[in-house]
Design a protein around this motif. Structure first.
Motif, PDB file in Angstrom:
ATOM      1  N   GLU A   1      10.448  27.734  44.118  1.00  0.00           N
ATOM      2  CA  GLU A   1       9.038  28.038  44.406  1.00  0.00           C
ATOM      3  C   GLU A   1       8.323  28.556  43.170  1.00  0.00           C
ATOM      4  OE1 GLU A   1      10.263  29.150  48.988  1.00  0.00           O
ATOM      5  OE2 GLU A   1       9.928  30.736  47.510  1.00  0.00           O
ATOM      6  N   ALA A   2       8.950  29.498  42.479  1.00  0.00           N
ATOM      7  CA  ALA A   2       8.331  30.039  41.265  1.00  0.00           C
ATOM      8  C   ALA A   2       8.196  28.966  40.200  1.00  0.00           C
ATOM      9  CB  ALA A   2       9.157  31.219  40.738  1.00  0.00           C
ATOM     10  N   GLY A   3       9.231  28.147  40.030  1.00  0.00           N
ATOM     11  CA  GLY A   3       9.159  27.081  39.032  1.00  0.00           C
ATOM     12  C   GLY A   3       8.108  26.046  39.370  1.00  0.00           C
ATOM     13  N   PHE A   4       7.985  25.689  40.653  1.00  0.00           N
ATOM     14  CA  PHE A   4       6.982  24.719  41.082  1.00  0.00           C
ATOM     15  C   PHE A   4       5.577  25.282  40.897  1.00  0.00           C
ATOM     16  CE2 PHE A   4       4.791  22.511  44.779  1.00  0.00           C
ATOM     17  CZ  PHE A   4       4.649  21.301  44.120  1.00  0.00           C
ATOM     18  N   MET A   5       5.395  26.562  41.214  1.00  0.00           N
ATOM     19  CA  MET A   5       4.085  27.185  41.009  1.00  0.00           C
ATOM     20  C   MET A   5       3.736  27.209  39.525  1.00  0.00           C
ATOM     21  SD  MET A   5       2.683  30.995  42.101  1.00  0.00           S
ATOM     22  CE  MET A   5       1.917  30.523  43.652  1.00  0.00           C
ATOM     23  N   ARG A   6       4.703  27.560  38.691  1.00  0.00           N
ATOM     24  CA  ARG A   6       4.428  27.707  37.265  1.00  0.00           C
ATOM     25  C   ARG A   6       4.151  26.365  36.577  1.00  0.00           C
ATOM     26  NH1 ARG A   6       6.606  32.088  34.814  1.00  0.00           N
ATOM     27  NH2 ARG A   6       8.450  31.981  36.167  1.00  0.00           N
ATOM     28  N   THR A   7       4.916  25.334  36.956  1.00  0.00           N
ATOM     29  CA  THR A   7       4.850  24.072  36.214  1.00  0.00           C
ATOM     30  C   THR A   7       3.941  23.024  36.847  1.00  0.00           C
ATOM     31  OG1 THR A   7       6.787  23.164  37.371  1.00  0.00           O
ATOM     32  CG2 THR A   7       7.192  24.407  35.349  1.00  0.00           C
TER      33      THR A   7
END
Length: 280
Positions: free
Chosen positions: A119-125
């Motif tokens: 989730e954090a990676g998808f939000m960031r990238t």
């Protein structure tokens, strides 16, 4: 009872949040096979359904003011998804902490926390990079207004069922306005318009808007996308059992074992973002 050394017992197991990006039944999770492993370098495709179908007036009727005079044609666009590596590591002094214990710790941490990391990676990238901010100039909306605005934004650009991305920190507010309901057959959380919802701790952790802008104090960022397809690779443990001795740093005698995997999260068409107040 006489005093003594504490008894060592197994650790307390955890359960991943059931509405996260891997648990939500609206997410298509694909564990890639060995023949498909190259997909973990990233994938691309021609977008489907991003150009809406339109109505056309009966040519035998009198013209309607404002009616189109030419039919519109859309060129399909190429979309892509890039890889995200998620990991969990275990570290402790080597004496009394075997390779197998370190390996078990790392794998357990990854299993419990991979949703958060994805989730954090998808939000960031992806979310923060490609979303259109529809927050009004007056500032954050209440959560029902925010979700209504997101659904309107998606519906104007995509004809299918979308996916709401909601930080876990505001999930309790969804019940205040009867925003979501649960399908008793599938357990899917959906809006009354039919869009699915992912409630993620990783979204709460970052709480960033388009361009990586943090939310205002007492506010949160919500997003809506098209459907999600997540391709997951196998879990790699580093070092593997054949090189277990390499897990020890001979300078300080600490043992480190890493568990990691690559995921590729794809979505389609428009991404919309809005800031909402994190209060009822």
């Amino acid at each position: 009872m006489p005093a003594g050394l504490r008894q060592v017992v197994p650790g307390i197991p955890g359960t991943p949040l059931p509405r996260g990006i891997l648990g939500a039944s609206c997410t298509n999770v694909i564990d890639v096979t060995e023949d498909e492993i190259h997909q973990l370098n990233g994938v691309e495709w021609l977008a489907v359904g991003c150009c809406p179908a339109r109505d056309w007036p009966d040519p035998c009727e009198d013209p309607v003011p404002g009616a189109p005079t030419d039919k519109e044609f859309c060129r399909p666009t190429t979309e892509h998804a890039t890889p995200i590596t998620i990991y969990a590591g275990a570290e402790c002094s080597a004496p009394g902490f075997s390779y197998e214990e370190a390996r078990e710790q790392a794998l357990a941490s990854l299993a419990l926390g991979e949703q958060h990391a994805i989730e954090a990676g998808f939000m960031r990238t992806k979310l923060t990079q490609d979303a259109v901010d529809i927050t009004p100039p007056e500032g954050p909306l209440n959560i029902a207004q925010g979700i209504a605005s997101l659904e309107g934004c998606l519906a104007e650009n995509y004809g299918g069922v979308g996916t709401l991305h909601i930080p876990a920190g505001v999930a309790a507010l969804l019940g205040c306005c009867n925003v979501l309901h649960e399908d008793p057959a599938t357990g899917t959380l959906a809006t009354w318009a039919g869009n699915c919802a992912v409630i993620g701790a990783g979204y709460s952790y970052l709480n960033q808007g388009p361009g990586g802008i943090p939310a205002d104090a007492g506010a949160a960022w919500l997003y809506i996308t098209g459907p999600l397809v997540i391709r997951r690779g196998p879990v790699d443990v580093i070092p593997d059992r054949s090189r277990a001795s390499a897990s020890v740093n001979i300078r300080n005698n600490d043992r480190r074992v890493l568990a990691e995997r690559t995921v590729v999260v794809g979505t389609t068409c428009t991404i919309c973002a809005v800031q909402v107040m994190a209060c009822p």
